[in-house]
Design a protein around this motif. Structure first.
Motif: not given
Length: 277
Positions: A158-181
């Motif tokens: 599924i093509e992600p909603a465009p606003w998820t890019d906004v979330i990814a940018e903020v999350r990257t600033r705080y947690l880095g580019p990888g999805r931590r697990a």
């Protein structure tokens, strides 16, 4: 405002991640399309008498709707916090045919669960040793039963909603580019679930999908982020409030209406021992 990845929080233990997501998971995850449950009802002639296992139940996202169709749901999860949220939801809904058990795929053989018609798994299957889990389920699932894997589809379906890019940018600033697990970062398995099933006793496959549009408010979008292990309150630690403030500001700039539409998919993969006629 965080402007770079300096002082990114150290990896957190997986159990802390999931425990901290529990109240957000129960409240903000969209759940699976009701059509999936109707399909299972018809496909397996569910009439309120069957026993099913929900392995990796979380807060009962699948267990609670399924409980309206069967006699008993055995809901298993390794996190006591998730089970506690599930029990509270069940009590609020006056659902009394779900047994909430602490455990996981590795403890399953010793749990004396007894025969079940179906074993359902949501997002939990990719966290297990999938081949071993299916071998262990051979002795639990009745001959006419099946493994049922529910998900939002594979990444990229599924093509992600465009606003998820906004979330990814903020999350990257705080947690880095990888999805931590936990102590590392999450990577979706290279081998598809259906390919793993095809190598097991449950090799006869059916795949069905349902799509729907979900509209969320700003608060719901933010709450949803805290339901993910990779952006959980435990993962963010003392940066949680700042992360939320920055995310709120970025999202409202993107959509001043405070409403966010997303195409959400429900995919179910059914693996059985015999070919469906």
């Amino acid at each position: 405002m965080r402007t770079d990845k300096e002082n990114v929080p150290m990896p957190t233990q997986p159990n802390q991640l999931f425990i901290s997501t529990a109240p957000y998971y129960a409240r903000y995850r969209p759940g699976y399309d009701p059509a999936m449950y109707e399909h299972l009802r018809l496909r397996f002639s569910l009439d309120g008498t069957q026993r099913v296992l929900d392995l990796g139940t979380g807060t009962g996202t699948i267990a609670l709707p399924l409980a309206t169709l069967v006699g008993e749901v055995i809901a298993v999860d390794p996190e006591a916090g998730m089970l506690e949220e599930g029990r509270a939801l069940a009590e609020a809904q006056r659902t009394d045919n779900v047994s909430w058990l602490l455990g996981d795929s590795t403890t399953l053989p010793a749990m004396n669960i007894g025969p079940v018609l179906l074993t359902v798994m949501g997002a939990s299957f990719h966290w297990t040793d999938r081949h071993q889990t299916l071998r262990d389920l051979e002795t639990l699932i009745e001959p006419a039963g099946a493994v049922v894997l529910a998900s939002g589809g594979a990444p990229g379906d599924i093509e992600p909603a465009p606003w998820t890019d906004v979330i990814a940018e903020v999350r990257t600033r705080y947690l880095g580019p990888g999805r931590r697990a936990g102590s590392g970062t999450y990577q979706h398995p290279a081998e598809r679930h259906q390919d793993v099933l095809a190598q097991s006793t449950f090799r006869h496959l059916e795949i069905h999908t349902w799509d729907r549009t979900v509209t969320r408010t700003l608060d719901e979008v933010i709450g949803l982020q805290f339901s993910y292990s990779y952006s959980s309150p435990a993962q963010l630690g003392p940066d949680k409030a700042a992360f939320e403030a920055d995310l709120r500001d970025a999202l409202i700039k993107y959509s001043p209406t405070g409403l966010f539409d997303e195409l959400v998919r429900t995919e179910v993969i059914i693996g059985s021992r015999t070919q469906t006629r």
